[in-house]
Each structure stands twice: as C-alpha cells, then as structure tokens.
Design a protein around this motif. Structure first.
Motif, PDB file in Angstrom:
ATOM      1  N   GLY A   1       0.817  -1.213   0.000  1.00 14.04           N
ATOM      2  CA  GLY A   1       0.000   0.000   0.000  1.00 14.04           C
ATOM      3  C   GLY A   1       0.849   1.259   0.000  1.00 14.04           C
ATOM      4  O   GLY A   1       2.074   1.198   0.139  1.00 14.04           O
ATOM      5  N   PRO A   2       0.189   2.445  -0.118  1.00 10.83           N
ATOM      6  CA  PRO A   2       0.908   3.705  -0.281  1.00 10.83           C
ATOM      7  C   PRO A   2       1.488   4.284   1.008  1.00 10.83           C
ATOM      8  O   PRO A   2       2.248   5.248   0.953  1.00 10.83           O
ATOM      9  CB  PRO A   2      -0.170   4.644  -0.846  1.00 10.83           C
ATOM     10  CG  PRO A   2      -1.463   4.087  -0.323  1.00 10.83           C
ATOM     11  CD  PRO A   2      -1.269   2.593  -0.265  1.00 10.83           C
TER      12      PRO A   2
ATOM     13  N   TYR B   1       9.712   3.021  -4.239  1.00 12.36           N
ATOM     14  CA  TYR B   1       8.642   3.985  -3.919  1.00 12.36           C
ATOM     15  C   TYR B   1       8.765   4.463  -2.469  1.00 12.36           C
ATOM     16  O   TYR B   1       8.696   5.665  -2.185  1.00 12.36           O
ATOM     17  CB  TYR B   1       7.271   3.340  -4.170  1.00 12.36           C
ATOM     18  CG  TYR B   1       6.120   4.040  -3.504  1.00 12.36           C
ATOM     19  CD1 TYR B   1       5.492   5.135  -4.100  1.00 12.36           C
ATOM     20  CD2 TYR B   1       5.664   3.622  -2.248  1.00 12.36           C
ATOM     21  CE1 TYR B   1       4.448   5.791  -3.467  1.00 12.36           C
ATOM     22  CE2 TYR B   1       4.619   4.271  -1.614  1.00 12.36           C
ATOM     23  CZ  TYR B   1       4.016   5.352  -2.219  1.00 12.36           C
ATOM     24  OH  TYR B   1       2.997   6.000  -1.578  1.00 12.36           O
ATOM     25  N   LEU B   2       9.000   3.522  -1.549  1.00 15.39           N
ATOM     26  CA  LEU B   2       9.114   3.889  -0.131  1.00 15.39           C
ATOM     27  C   LEU B   2      10.364   4.729   0.120  1.00 15.39           C
ATOM     28  O   LEU B   2      10.302   5.743   0.813  1.00 15.39           O
ATOM     29  CB  LEU B   2       9.214   2.621   0.730  1.00 15.39           C
ATOM     30  CG  LEU B   2       7.932   1.980   1.228  1.00 15.39           C
ATOM     31  CD1 LEU B   2       8.268   0.739   2.047  1.00 15.39           C
ATOM     32  CD2 LEU B   2       7.109   2.953   2.074  1.00 15.39           C
TER      33      LEU B   2
ATOM     34  N   GLU C   1      -8.390   5.527   0.956  1.00 13.06           N
ATOM     35  CA  GLU C   1      -7.154   4.758   0.797  1.00 13.06           C
ATOM     36  C   GLU C   1      -6.761   4.676  -0.686  1.00 13.06           C
ATOM     37  O   GLU C   1      -5.593   4.836  -1.042  1.00 13.06           O
ATOM     38  CB  GLU C   1      -7.332   3.360   1.406  1.00 13.06           C
ATOM     39  CG  GLU C   1      -6.134   2.444   1.288  1.00 13.06           C
ATOM     40  CD  GLU C   1      -4.861   2.968   1.950  1.00 13.06           C
ATOM     41  OE1 GLU C   1      -4.940   3.908   2.761  1.00 13.06           O
ATOM     42  OE2 GLU C   1      -3.785   2.445   1.611  1.00 13.06           O
ATOM     43  N   ILE C   2      -7.736   4.448  -1.545  1.00 15.70           N
ATOM     44  CA  ILE C   2      -7.461   4.391  -2.987  1.00 15.70           C
ATOM     45  C   ILE C   2      -6.996   5.766  -3.485  1.00 15.70           C
ATOM     46  O   ILE C   2      -6.071   5.870  -4.294  1.00 15.70           O
ATOM     47  CB  ILE C   2      -8.694   3.867  -3.754  1.00 15.70           C
ATOM     48  CG1 ILE C   2      -8.920   2.388  -3.392  1.00 15.70           C
ATOM     49  CG2 ILE C   2      -8.521   4.037  -5.262  1.00 15.70           C
ATOM     50  CD1 ILE C   2     -10.231   1.806  -3.874  1.00 15.70           C
ATOM     51  N   LYS C   3      -7.626   6.823  -2.957  1.00 13.23           N
ATOM     52  CA  LYS C   3      -7.220   8.185  -3.329  1.00 13.23           C
ATOM     53  C   LYS C   3      -5.764   8.446  -2.912  1.00 13.23           C
ATOM     54  O   LYS C   3      -4.981   9.025  -3.671  1.00 13.23           O
ATOM     55  CB  LYS C   3      -8.162   9.209  -2.674  1.00 13.23           C
ATOM     56  CG  LYS C   3      -7.938  10.632  -3.139  1.00 13.23           C
ATOM     57  CD  LYS C   3      -8.951  11.591  -2.534  1.00 13.23           C
ATOM     58  CE  LYS C   3      -8.662  13.032  -2.943  1.00 13.23           C
ATOM     59  NZ  LYS C   3      -7.323  13.514  -2.592  1.00 13.23           N
TER      60      LYS C   3
ATOM     61  N   ASN D   1      -0.323   9.571  -4.509  1.00  9.45           N
ATOM     62  CA  ASN D   1       1.103   9.333  -4.257  1.00  9.45           C
ATOM     63  C   ASN D   1       1.793   8.561  -5.372  1.00  9.45           C
ATOM     64  O   ASN D   1       2.935   8.131  -5.213  1.00  9.45           O
ATOM     65  CB  ASN D   1       1.277   8.590  -2.929  1.00  9.45           C
ATOM     66  CG  ASN D   1       0.976   9.488  -1.744  1.00  9.45           C
ATOM     67  OD1 ASN D   1       1.710  10.430  -1.464  1.00  9.45           O
ATOM     68  ND2 ASN D   1      -0.142   9.234  -1.088  1.00  9.45           N
ATOM     69  N   ASN D   2       1.079   8.380  -6.506  1.00 12.10           N
ATOM     70  CA  ASN D   2       1.652   7.635  -7.646  1.00 12.10           C
ATOM     71  C   ASN D   2       2.203   6.269  -7.236  1.00 12.10           C
ATOM     72  O   ASN D   2       3.340   5.916  -7.572  1.00 12.10           O
ATOM     73  CB  ASN D   2       2.772   8.447  -8.311  1.00 12.10           C
ATOM     74  CG  ASN D   2       2.239   9.697  -8.945  1.00 12.10           C
ATOM     75  OD1 ASN D   2       1.206   9.657  -9.628  1.00 12.10           O
ATOM     76  ND2 ASN D   2       2.889  10.823  -8.686  1.00 12.10           N
TER      77      ASN D   2
END
Ligand SMILES: [Mn+2]
Length: 278
Positions: free
Chosen positions: A43-44, A94-95, A227-229, A234-235
C-alpha cells in the motif's frame, strides 16, 4: 494493574485502516499496543504509518517478512529474473523516495521475537515462528505439532503470532494459549463469503491480576475510497493491483505472469537497476 493490550499486525501499507483501528482502540481505553510486523508494502503508506504507531504507546514491535524483504532490497539481494522480486523492489523504491532515515534505522533494528512478562504471564511474540518470519508453517488448518513450535520456551503461557492474516484462537498440545489477531490492512480467508468482509482486523487482550480476563477479536470499517485516493495521489506503483486488492481482497504477490507483463510494460526492471545501482 490491568493491561488492555491491542494486538496489531499486517498493515501492509494501508494507513487508512491503521488509523481507523487506532481510533477504535483509543475509544476502547487500550493501554498498550503491540505490533507484530508487516507494517509496509504494497500500500501507499510510508512515514505516516510510523507516525500513527508513534502516536500511541507501542511497547512491542517485531519484524515481519515484508520488513525483511525491504532490507533485502536495500542490501541489493534481488533476483532480476524474478517478477515478484522486481515487484517488491519497485515498491521499496517507492518507499525509499520518501521514507525518513530514522524509520529505516528502526526497521533494521527490529527483533524477530520477544518475550513479555505481564502480571506473571510469560508471553511469546513473533510475526510467525521465533526464528522464521515467512512461510506457511502456521496456516490455520495445519497440524497441531506446527503450532506447538511456537513454544520454544516451555515456560511461556501464551504465544501471539500474525502472518496468516486470519484471526485465530487455539491451544498448544500442553494447553498454552495461542492468539493471532488477523490483519489490519489485508485480511484473508480461503472461504469466499468470509473473505468478502474486508474490514480491518485486530484483537484486544485484557490481562488483570488474576490472568487473561478477555480476548476480543475485532473488526472495524475504514474509508476504502480515501485509501485508494492516497494511492493515486502518491503515484503508487502497481496502482491497479492495489485498487483491486482494496475492493476484492485479491493479492498478486505471486502472480508471476501478470507481474511480468506490468514490469515489461512499465520498464520497472530497468528502473530498479538504475535506482539501486545494480
Ligand atoms: Mn503479512
């Protein structure tokens, strides 16, 4: 003294679910928070996950297999021919693009196993087995002897583990208590009807001066759309897979063919070679 302990695990980057769980725990008068691993990915969530944990009294934190995957990628231990390795590496990239250094240092220092003494009870805490935080040894339908392995120290009264993403209460052959609080961010069931309930799972263990007063398995709804937003804003890499996971519970970590297609289309192998200097 009475301890009301929230058992939290397997957030997997879903900060919206973790936030809802912590708010429910605060309302419920929880005194201690134990985190059993797998905070990050796919997840983001990044720094905000650590900040949410910092906002409460976290007195235990053990390392999940996804934290180890994160560290493996930092150590450049990546099989570039394996689509799942590329997937995990791109998520680590990404992280790393935003994660504060002190959070990375914290991940490096996490233990695999801890023992806590609470009001005379000895409690073993691990993500999976004591010295093995991955694999299917403790799947709910496995044989009793697998679960007995949780009691490396025969004096332990209770063992708490996570990793299977399913809420479990059972016993060892000797009658010691075993608790699995399920998954905050990515619950799972083999049974379709149960699997369709994707609310955040956790447990609350209450220990008073007499012993275990209560074990409560909890579920709370959270804002899935938000959460999806977060993921879109955050790409997040592999966004479509994450969106589908949020809506259906399906995971793609080991779907080699699908990951390979996405990796090829978006040139992720080249990107991680460049990013990590492989
Ligand atoms: Mn997990």
């Amino acid at each position: 003294m009475k301890h009301k302990i929230a058992l939290l695990a397997d957030v997997h980057g879903n900060a919206s679910a973790l936030k809802a769980v912590i708010e429910a725990c605060i309302k419920d008068g929880v005194t201690d928070y134990w985190f059993l691993g797998d905070l990050i990915m796919p997840g983001p969530g990044g720094n905000n996950l650590f900040e949410l944990l910092d906002s409460v009294n976290i007195t235990t934190f053990v390392k999940g297999n996804w934290e180890d995957c994160f560290l493996d990628v930092l150590d450049k231990d990546i099989d570039l021919e394996n689509a799942t390795d590329i997937y995990v590496s791109r998520l680590v990239q990404y992280l790393c693009e935003n994660l504060d250094d002190h959070h990375i240092k914290l991940i490096k220092k996490l233990p695999l196993h801890l023992t806590k003494q609470i009001n005379g009870l000895s409690i073993s805490i691990s993500h999976n087995l004591h010295s093995k935080n991955y694999g299917g040894d403790l799947w709910p339908t496995n044989s009793q002897e697998n679960f007995d392995q949780l009691f490396v120290n025969e004096d332990d009264d209770i063992a708490i583990y996570a990793h299977t993403h399913q809420q479990i209460l059972r016993y060892s052959s000797n009658g010691q208590l075993i608790i699995n609080p399920g998954s905050v961010g990515q619950p799972h069931s083999k049974w379709n009807k149960l699997h369709s309930d994707l609310r955040a799972q956790y447990a609350v263990l209450e220990i008073d001066k007499t012993g275990v007063a209560e074990v409560k398995f909890k579920k709370v709804a959270y804002d899935v759309e938000n959460e999806i937003k977060n993921a879109i804003d955050n790409n997040l890499p592999y966004l479509d897979l994450y969106q589908e996971m949020r809506e259906t519970g399906k995971t793609y970590t080991h779907d080699i063919d699908l990951l390979q297609k996405i990796n090829d289309r978006l040139n992720y192998k080249r990107e991680i070679i460049n990013y990590f200097g492989l």
